[in-house]
Design a protein around this motif. Structure first.
Motif, PDB file in Angstrom:
ATOM      1  N   LEU A  65      39.410  39.606  30.807  1.00 22.64           N
ATOM      2  CA  LEU A  65      37.909  39.181  30.296  1.00 22.64           C
ATOM      3  C   LEU A  65      37.600  38.666  30.456  1.00 22.64           C
ATOM      4  CD1 LEU A  65      37.788  42.891  28.647  1.00 22.64           C
ATOM      5  CD2 LEU A  65      36.901  41.928  30.373  1.00 22.64           C
ATOM      6  N   ALA A  66      38.546  36.734  29.521  1.00 24.86           N
ATOM      7  CA  ALA A  66      38.285  35.795  29.393  1.00 24.86           C
ATOM      8  C   ALA A  66      37.658  35.408  30.688  1.00 24.86           C
ATOM      9  CB  ALA A  66      38.731  35.258  28.142  1.00 24.86           C
ATOM     10  N   ARG A  67      38.656  35.489  31.324  1.00 23.92           N
ATOM     11  CA  ARG A  67      38.410  34.289  32.648  1.00 23.92           C
ATOM     12  C   ARG A  67      37.190  34.717  33.455  1.00 23.92           C
ATOM     13  NH1 ARG A  67      43.890  36.031  33.703  1.00 23.92           N
ATOM     14  NH2 ARG A  67      43.515  37.824  35.761  1.00 23.92           N
ATOM     15  N   LYS A  68      36.726  36.659  34.052  1.00 23.25           N
ATOM     16  CA  LYS A  68      36.020  37.016  34.618  1.00 23.25           C
ATOM     17  C   LYS A  68      34.439  36.300  33.105  1.00 23.25           C
ATOM     18  CE  LYS A  68      33.778  41.424  34.787  1.00 23.25           C
ATOM     19  NZ  LYS A  68      33.100  41.665  36.308  1.00 23.25           N
ATOM     20  N   TRP A  69      34.468  36.665  32.351  1.00 23.71           N
ATOM     21  CA  TRP A  69      33.144  35.974  31.747  1.00 23.71           C
ATOM     22  C   TRP A  69      33.714  34.616  32.050  1.00 23.71           C
ATOM     23  CZ3 TRP A  69      33.947  40.933  28.328  1.00 23.71           C
ATOM     24  CH2 TRP A  69      33.907  41.803  29.071  1.00 23.71           C
ATOM     25  N   ALA A  70      33.983  33.789  31.906  1.00 26.12           N
ATOM     26  CA  ALA A  70      33.344  32.076  31.977  1.00 26.12           C
ATOM     27  C   ALA A  70      32.972  31.926  33.622  1.00 26.12           C
ATOM     28  CB  ALA A  70      35.092  31.476  31.636  1.00 26.12           C
ATOM     29  N   LYS A  71      33.238  32.974  34.062  1.00 22.02           N
ATOM     30  CA  LYS A  71      32.825  32.665  35.248  1.00 22.02           C
ATOM     31  C   LYS A  71      31.714  33.446  36.408  1.00 22.02           C
ATOM     32  CE  LYS A  71      35.829  35.077  38.467  1.00 22.02           C
ATOM     33  NZ  LYS A  71      37.418  34.835  39.474  1.00 22.02           N
ATOM     34  N   TRP A 100      31.087  46.184  26.658  1.00 22.13           N
ATOM     35  CA  TRP A 100      31.257  44.896  28.460  1.00 22.13           C
ATOM     36  C   TRP A 100      29.757  44.259  28.022  1.00 22.13           C
ATOM     37  CZ3 TRP A 100      34.343  44.432  32.830  1.00 22.13           C
ATOM     38  CH2 TRP A 100      35.737  45.338  32.460  1.00 22.13           C
ATOM     39  N   ASN A 101      29.044  44.461  27.947  1.00 23.16           N
ATOM     40  CA  ASN A 101      27.478  43.907  28.240  1.00 23.16           C
ATOM     41  C   ASN A 101      27.482  42.410  26.866  1.00 23.16           C
ATOM     42  OD1 ASN A 101      25.797  43.903  30.272  1.00 23.16           O
ATOM     43  ND2 ASN A 101      25.702  45.805  29.458  1.00 23.16           N
ATOM     44  N   GLY A 102      28.844  42.774  25.790  1.00 19.08           N
ATOM     45  CA  GLY A 102      28.708  42.003  23.954  1.00 19.08           C
ATOM     46  C   GLY A 102      29.912  40.757  24.951  1.00 19.08           C
ATOM     47  N   ARG A 103      30.436  41.074  25.927  1.00 16.00           N
ATOM     48  CA  ARG A 103      31.074  39.724  26.863  1.00 16.00           C
ATOM     49  C   ARG A 103      32.126  39.181  25.350  1.00 16.00           C
ATOM     50  NH1 ARG A 103      26.583  39.144  26.756  1.00 16.00           N
ATOM     51  NH2 ARG A 103      26.724  36.902  26.714  1.00 16.00           N
ATOM     52  N   ASP A 104      32.521  40.616  24.164  1.00 16.57           N
ATOM     53  CA  ASP A 104      33.533  39.501  23.673  1.00 16.57           C
ATOM     54  C   ASP A 104      35.180  40.187  24.064  1.00 16.57           C
ATOM     55  OD1 ASP A 104      35.434  39.113  21.491  1.00 16.57           O
ATOM     56  OD2 ASP A 104      33.926  39.582  19.837  1.00 16.57           O
ATOM     57  N   ALA A 130      38.661  44.457  24.460  1.00 13.99           N
ATOM     58  CA  ALA A 130      40.519  44.699  25.007  1.00 13.99           C
ATOM     59  C   ALA A 130      40.572  45.579  23.605  1.00 13.99           C
ATOM     60  CB  ALA A 130      40.962  44.010  24.967  1.00 13.99           C
ATOM     61  N   LEU A 131      39.838  45.821  22.385  1.00 16.29           N
ATOM     62  CA  LEU A 131      40.607  46.745  21.616  1.00 16.29           C
ATOM     63  C   LEU A 131      39.998  48.185  21.819  1.00 16.29           C
ATOM     64  CD1 LEU A 131      39.810  44.961  18.682  1.00 16.29           C
ATOM     65  CD2 LEU A 131      41.909  45.374  19.047  1.00 16.29           C
ATOM     66  N   ALA A 132      39.636  48.647  23.162  1.00 16.18           N
ATOM     67  CA  ALA A 132      38.906  50.258  23.241  1.00 16.18           C
ATOM     68  C   ALA A 132      40.097  50.609  24.653  1.00 16.18           C
ATOM     69  CB  ALA A 132      37.358  49.888  23.867  1.00 16.18           C
ATOM     70  N   TYR A 133      41.303  50.439  24.889  1.00 21.23           N
ATOM     71  CA  TYR A 133      42.445  50.028  25.842  1.00 21.23           C
ATOM     72  C   TYR A 133      43.432  50.442  24.880  1.00 21.23           C
ATOM     73  CZ  TYR A 133      39.070  49.011  28.895  1.00 21.23           C
ATOM     74  OH  TYR A 133      37.643  48.921  29.583  1.00 21.23           O
ATOM     75  N   ASN A 166      42.190  46.473  39.022  1.00 17.77           N
ATOM     76  CA  ASN A 166      40.703  45.197  39.032  1.00 17.77           C
ATOM     77  C   ASN A 166      40.962  44.812  40.261  1.00 17.77           C
ATOM     78  OD1 ASN A 166      38.206  45.367  37.430  1.00 17.77           O
ATOM     79  ND2 ASN A 166      38.682  43.624  38.484  1.00 17.77           N
ATOM     80  N   ARG A 167      40.049  45.430  41.516  1.00 19.44           N
ATOM     81  CA  ARG A 167      40.242  44.650  42.500  1.00 19.44           C
ATOM     82  C   ARG A 167      41.539  44.074  43.173  1.00 19.44           C
ATOM     83  NH1 ARG A 167      34.633  40.875  42.865  1.00 19.44           N
ATOM     84  NH2 ARG A 167      33.688  42.669  42.027  1.00 19.44           N
ATOM     85  N   ALA A 168      41.947  43.176  42.996  1.00 19.65           N
ATOM     86  CA  ALA A 168      43.393  42.311  43.530  1.00 19.65           C
ATOM     87  C   ALA A 168      44.506  42.392  42.443  1.00 19.65           C
ATOM     88  CB  ALA A 168      43.206  41.528  44.124  1.00 19.65           C
TER      89      ALA A 168
END
Length: 153
Positions: A59-65, A24-28, A33-36, A44-46
């Motif tokens: 994850l792309a949306r998350k780390w973009a903001k 997750w700290n690598g933010r890729d 996603a390959l870990a799942y 995750n929340r809502a």
């Protein structure tokens, strides 16, 4: 296989948690996603992503903001193919406002070590930049950086 695999020992559960933190700290998003499992289910929340493609998009949306994102995870409990963690992360938005989020996650793994289920509960609050505690360079948390318990979180 995605080692370590269940059933987990204390040592292998700690290793699995650290590997997740590092990813997750690598933010890729594609790499994380390959870990799942291909049909992994999240809460995750809502949001309720299912499958690697939706997880990657989330994850792309998350780390973009959530900019300059830094995360620490800590093992809370484990049994068989399940692990519970607590975590905290810090980030800022595009206006420079800093936040710290606290959460817990319950994970369930398949026999090959891929996460099949992830249930997360998260709370966050604004912090001042000078109150940040996660100050390492972006990427993997250094081995000598304090964990959550050491930081009093």
């Amino acid at each position: 296989m995605r080692t370590p695999i269940p059933p987990f020992t204390r040592e292998s559960a700690i290793e699995k948690v650290r590997l997740a933190e590092d990813g997750w700290n690598g933010r890729d998003p594609a790499k994380v996603a390959l870990a799942y499992t291909p049909d992994s289910k999240w809460r995750n929340r809502a949001e309720f992503p299912q499958g690697r493609e939706e997880i990657e998009e989330f994850l792309a949306r998350k780390w973009a903001k959530e900019l300059d994102y830094r995360l620490i995870k800590e093992l809370w409990a484990f049994d068989g193919n399940r692990i519970a963690v607590r975590y905290a992360y810090e980030y800022h938005d595009d206006s420079g406002n800093w936040f710290r989020a606290y959460g817990i996650e319950n994970w369930q793994f398949d026999t090959e070590g891929y996460m099949a289920e992830r249930h997360a509960s998260i709370n966050e609050h604004p912090i001042k930049e000078e109150d940040r505690k996660f100050l390492w360079p972006l990427g993997r948390r250094p081995g000598d950086h304090p964990g959550l318990s050491d930081l009093g979180l």
